[in-house]
Scaffold this motif. Structure first.
Motif, short mmCIF file in Angstrom:
data_model
loop_
_atom_site.label_atom_id
_atom_site.label_comp_id
_atom_site.label_asym_id
_atom_site.label_seq_id
_atom_site.Cartn_x
_atom_site.Cartn_y
_atom_site.Cartn_z
N LEU A 8 61.95 25.86 87.47
CA LEU A 8 61.65 26.33 86.12
C LEU A 8 62.29 25.44 85.07
N PHE A 9 63.48 24.87 85.37
CA PHE A 9 64.18 24.03 84.41
C PHE A 9 63.37 22.78 84.07
N LEU A 10 62.84 22.10 85.09
CA LEU A 10 62.05 20.90 84.86
C LEU A 10 60.76 21.23 84.11
N THR A 11 60.16 22.36 84.43
CA THR A 11 58.95 22.77 83.71
C THR A 11 59.26 23.05 82.24
N THR A 12 60.43 23.61 81.98
CA THR A 12 60.85 23.86 80.60
C THR A 12 61.06 22.56 79.84
N ILE A 13 61.69 21.56 80.50
CA ILE A 13 61.86 20.24 79.87
C ILE A 13 60.50 19.62 79.58
N LEU A 14 59.57 19.79 80.52
CA LEU A 14 58.20 19.29 80.31
C LEU A 14 57.57 19.93 79.08
N SER A 15 57.92 21.18 78.84
CA SER A 15 57.36 21.90 77.68
C SER A 15 57.79 21.28 76.36
N VAL A 16 58.92 20.55 76.37
CA VAL A 16 59.36 19.85 75.15
C VAL A 16 58.33 18.80 74.75
N PHE A 17 57.82 18.04 75.74
CA PHE A 17 56.76 17.06 75.46
C PHE A 17 55.54 17.75 74.87
N SER A 18 55.14 18.87 75.49
CA SER A 18 53.96 19.59 75.02
C SER A 18 54.17 20.13 73.61
N PHE A 19 55.38 20.61 73.33
CA PHE A 19 55.68 21.12 72.00
C PHE A 19 55.55 20.02 70.95
N VAL A 20 56.12 18.84 71.25
CA VAL A 20 56.02 17.71 70.32
C VAL A 20 54.57 17.33 70.08
N ILE A 21 53.79 17.29 71.17
CA ILE A 21 52.38 16.89 71.09
C ILE A 21 51.58 17.84 70.21
N VAL A 22 51.87 19.14 70.28
CA VAL A 22 51.14 20.13 69.48
C VAL A 22 51.73 20.26 68.08
N TYR A 23 53.06 20.29 67.97
CA TYR A 23 53.72 20.52 66.68
C TYR A 23 53.35 19.44 65.67
N TYR A 24 53.41 18.17 66.09
CA TYR A 24 53.14 17.10 65.15
C TYR A 24 51.65 16.92 64.87
N PHE A 25 50.81 17.63 65.61
CA PHE A 25 49.39 17.68 65.23
C PHE A 25 49.24 18.40 63.90
N PHE A 26 50.02 19.45 63.70
CA PHE A 26 49.96 20.23 62.47
C PHE A 26 50.84 19.64 61.36
N LYS A 27 51.83 18.84 61.73
CA LYS A 27 52.73 18.26 60.73
C LYS A 27 52.90 16.75 61.00
N PRO A 28 51.84 15.97 60.80
CA PRO A 28 51.93 14.53 61.09
C PRO A 28 52.43 13.70 59.91
N GLU A 29 52.76 14.36 58.79
CA GLU A 29 53.08 13.60 57.58
C GLU A 29 54.28 12.68 57.77
N GLY A 30 55.31 13.18 58.47
CA GLY A 30 56.51 12.36 58.67
C GLY A 30 56.21 11.09 59.44
N ILE A 31 55.45 11.23 60.55
CA ILE A 31 55.07 10.05 61.35
C ILE A 31 54.21 9.11 60.52
N SER A 32 53.26 9.67 59.79
CA SER A 32 52.36 8.85 58.97
C SER A 32 53.12 8.05 57.93
N GLN A 33 54.12 8.68 57.31
CA GLN A 33 54.90 8.00 56.29
C GLN A 33 55.71 6.85 56.87
N ILE A 34 56.32 7.08 58.04
CA ILE A 34 57.11 6.03 58.70
C ILE A 34 56.23 4.84 59.07
N VAL A 35 55.06 5.12 59.64
CA VAL A 35 54.15 4.05 60.05
C VAL A 35 53.69 3.25 58.83
N SER A 36 53.44 3.95 57.73
CA SER A 36 53.00 3.26 56.50
C SER A 36 54.05 2.29 55.98
#
Length: 487
Positions: free
Chosen positions: A453-481
């Motif tokens: 369960l621990f490794l699956t939970t760590i894997l969920s961090v990747f999934s959270f980042v993948i979904v969370y920044y879909f709704f809030k991509p402004e920070g990444i977009s600003q850095i890339v710009s």
């Protein structure tokens, strides 16, 4: 005169001070490995390695804030430090930290020599980000290549040696092609720095078609690192046999640096290299996608799909009036959590069923729903479906194609847009095959080798980042710009 030159050398050394300190840290690691007589020092090596990678990340952040939008040249043009190079050095360090954590969590037994070779590769990657000089590119690229050949063969099995030898043969061939291109450039311009004014002044005296051919030869070495067709032959065997944590790093970091360096070269060139980029992009999309369709081994499937991903990224490097490579760089940043998360998923699956065959994942998501949900999110991101970062990455690249056709009424761009969308649709089949087998297919006799369960939970961090920044991509977009070549 000598005093002035010494002062210039010391001043230039200050520009690469993080690399100088890193080299001393690497030498300390070499001494620890060489004179350590005790066994089972994996924890010590991992801690030292994390400290080195952490130092690189912190130094990149501090240098980025200190440098601002400025560009500094050192060693008479051999080294060029700008926000783009510092940012990509930070990406490399972050990918290294994720890989080292991956090794630790899955208890991979890596020798001290592994860490020495690994950080030698990182040193080469760092210098690649900071140069437009053919000589430095060649030396740095060879540091990366030789280190990678060793890492692929690190487990010393027959399969590892076979993959390493194939990688070496294809790599040596590609290096020869690249050097041939460099020699032709030198013959045309008598210069080894492709950003110098003299280089462009002499280059304009040559035929455009011949320049495109020579550019293709030189870029072959970088296309090889980006796993782009037709320089892709090493991919399937290397992906199948290489330990997964190492694979997660070499599938991202060399590709990211290669894309950045290709963008730097295209930006500096006065002629249009779109035909070269289009050719490689289309070949990568066709070969990568349709080869991945038939794969039953998840690592080989990810290998072929990586070729297709390179094709999508290269679309963002097609040059037109307002292109600042935002699409390619944005895609590359989002590619970090997606690709490294996918290989973390592969190891979690292997730990549970002791297999890399997709058919052996039957019913696994029914026994472990959280793992099945993570597989759905990560594979959707690789396809480019909402609500994931992969959708944003492909959306930005396809939007850049629309920008091209508004500036030049060329049916080629319409065809490229349709072709890219069709290839994205094709990838749905092989990517979603993994969660399909996990959640829909059933198995009558089912025994889990492990339910962690621990490794699956760590894997969920990747999934959270993948979904969370879909709704809030402004920070990444600003850095890339802020790190684009063209303002």
């Amino acid at each position: 005169m000598i005093k002035t030159k010494l002062f210039e050398i010391l001043k230039s050394t200050g520009v690469i001070l993080p690399e100088v300190v890193f080299i001393f840290g690497l030498l300390i690691l070499v001494l620890v490995v060489a004179f350590d007589t005790k066994k089972n020092k994996a924890t010590l090596y991992n801690i030292l390695a994390l400290a080195l990678a952490g130092y690189l990340l912190v130094s990149a952040v501090l240098n980025y804030e200190k440098l601002g939008p400025n560009t500094i040249e050192a060693y008479n043009g051999f080294i060029t430090l700008d926000p783009t190079s510092i940012f990509f050095k930070g990406l490399i360090a972050l990918a290294a930290i994720i890989m080292l954590v991956h090794i630790r969590l899955f208890d991979y037994k890596m020798s001290g020599e592994f860490y020495v070779v690994f950080f030698t590769m990182i040193l080469g990657l760092n210098f690649l980000t900071m140069t437009s000089h053919f000589l430095v590119i060649f030396i740095s690229l060879e540091m990366v290549s030789i280190s990678t050949y060793v890492l692929v063969s690190i487990h010393k099995t027959k399969q590892n040696f076979e993959a390493g030898i194939k990688y070496l043969i294809f790599g040596a061939t590609t290096t020869a092609i690249m050097l041939f291109g460099v020699s032709l450039f030198y013959g045309m311009t008598h210069q080894l720095n492709f950003s110098s004014e003299t280089f462009h002044a002499y280059l304009q005296k040559n035929n455009e078609v011949s320049i495109q051919i020579v550019s293709f030869l030189f870029l072959g070495g970088l296309f090889f690192k980006a796993a782009a067709a037709p320089f892709h032959n090493w991919v399937p065997d290397v992906y199948e046999s290489t330990p997964t944590p190492i694979l997660s790093f070499i599938s991202f970091a060399p590709k990211a640096v290669a894309i950045m360096l290709i963008a730097r070269f295209i930006k500096e060139m006065s002629i249009n290299l779109n035909s070269v980029i289009l050719l490689v992009s289309v070949l990568s999309l066709i070969y990568g996608n349709f080869s991945a369709l038939w794969q039953t081994n998840v690592k080989r499937m990810l290998g072929y799909s990586g070729i297709a991903q390179s094709g999508f990224i290269l679309i963002g490097l097609i040059k037109y009036q307002s292109n600042d490579f935002y699409g390619a760089f944005f895609y590359m940043v989002l590619y970090l959590p997606i690709t490294m998360g996918s290989f973390f998923l592969v190891d979690v699956l292997y730990k549970q069923v002791k297999s890399f065959e997709i058919e052996d994942y039957k019913g696994l998501g029914q026994k472990n729903f959280l793992l099945g949900l993570n597989a759905v999110i990560i594979m959707m991101a690789l396809v480019g479906l909402p609500p994931t970062l992969g959708f944003l990455a492909k959306l930005v690249v396809f939007s850049s194609i629309m920008d091209m056709q508004t500036e030049a009424t060329n049916s080629t761009y319409y065809a490229l847009l349709i072709f890219g969308l069709l290839n994205a649709a094709v990838s749905i089949y092989y990517y979603l095959k993994v969660p399909y087998f996990m959640l829909v297919k059933t198995r009558y006799k089912f025994e889990l080798a492990s339910r962690n369960l621990f490794l699956t939970t760590i894997l969920s961090v990747f999934s959270f980042v993948i979904v969370y920044y879909f709704f809030k991509p402004e920070g990444i977009s600003q850095i890339v710009s802020q790190i684009l070549f063209l303002k």
